[in-house]
Design an enzyme around this catalytic site. Structure first.
Site, PDB file in Angstrom:
ATOM      1  N   LYS A 239      -9.370 -89.820  30.519  1.00 16.95           N
ATOM      2  CA  LYS A 239     -10.756 -90.120  30.887  1.00 16.95           C
ATOM      3  C   LYS A 239     -11.239 -91.359  30.149  1.00 16.95           C
ATOM      4  CE  LYS A 239     -12.703 -86.703  27.649  1.00 16.95           C
ATOM      5  NZ  LYS A 239     -13.558 -87.583  26.854  1.00 16.95           N
TER       6      LYS A 239
ATOM      7  N   ASP B 200      -9.679 -83.943  23.848  1.00 15.33           N
ATOM      8  CA  ASP B 200      -9.533 -85.145  23.009  1.00 15.33           C
ATOM      9  C   ASP B 200      -9.020 -84.869  21.597  1.00 15.33           C
ATOM     10  OD1 ASP B 200     -10.656 -86.189  25.278  1.00 15.33           O
ATOM     11  OD2 ASP B 200     -12.459 -86.973  24.333  1.00 15.33           O
TER      12      ASP B 200
ATOM     13  N   CYS C 125     -18.075 -84.699  23.510  1.00 16.02           N
ATOM     14  CA  CYS C 125     -17.199 -84.448  24.655  1.00 16.02           C
ATOM     15  C   CYS C 125     -16.981 -82.960  24.939  1.00 16.02           C
ATOM     16  CB  CYS C 125     -15.863 -85.155  24.453  1.00 16.02           C
ATOM     17  SG  CYS C 125     -16.039 -86.963  24.433  1.00 16.02           S
TER      18      CYS C 125
END
Length: 210
Positions: free
Chosen positions: A116, A16, A165
């Protein structure tokens, strides 16, 4: 021909690295942009034969957004599908500039870009499994099987956010049977007070820092 620095059975997962998680973004991580140059160099050097980049990619009405819950504010925690769910500011909405992979990195070496959080009813912190869904289970993303089919036995994880994450990705990678190295210096937390619990969780899991 350039030789990878790491063995062929080792993959890098960049989690990310997106503008919405950088200072000034919708869900800014503390000092989040500081890791970008080093990650860019890592990919440029072709140190890894297999590189995965994850990309938070939410529908606009995503269930993790505080705005979808009347009277709730960002960073409150609710029960969603029988599990705790932090409510977030709207971030990484599909197709918006904040959801793009960071443009300061040449993503050419990425073998897989895994999007995601695409389902409207379930959040997805980890690259390997979504959060708890409506049926109470954590659906798999398919990444573990993809890596195994490429002969990967070890994964190194970096990116944002260190305490959410990236941590969940490392924990799930270990649960899937991979050796894991957590590249601490190439991660940043949502806020600095997340670091102590993250270190504790990694130590308890026996996940090494790189």
């Amino acid at each position: 021909m350039h030789m990878s620095r790491f063995a062929d059975d080792t993959a890098l997962i960049v989690v990310d690295l997106q503008p919405d998680f950088m200072p000034g973004g919708a869900l800014a991580c503390f000092d989040g942009d500081a890791i970008v140059p080093a990650i860019a160099r890592l990919l440029e050097r072709r140190d890894y034969g297999t590189v995965v980049a994850t990309q938070d990619w939410h529908p606009r009405a995503h269930a993790s957004f505080a705005a979808q819950h009347a009277g709730r504010a960002p960073f409150e925690v609710i029960d969603l599908h029988g599990a705790p769910q932090t409510l977030w500011p709207e971030h990484c909405v599909q197709g918006t500039p904040g959801a793009a992979l960071d443009a300061r990195v040449d993503w050419t070496p990425a073998d897989l870009i895994l999007r995601k959080g695409t389902g409207v009813q379930v959040d997805s912190y980890s690259a390997f499994r979504e959060n708890h869904g409506p049926n109470g289970a954590r659906p798999r993303t398919g990444l573990a099987g993809w890596l195994r089919e490429r002969g990967i036995a070890e994964v190194h994880v970096c990116g944002l956010a260190r305490d959410v994450c990236v941590l969940w990705t490392a924990q799930d990678a270990q649960a899937e049977g991979f050796r894991v190295r957590f590249l601490w210096d190439l991660t940043r937390p949502v806020a600095p007070d997340g670091d102590a619990p993250t270190r504790q969780a990694l130590a308890q899991a026996g996940i090494g820092l790189g």
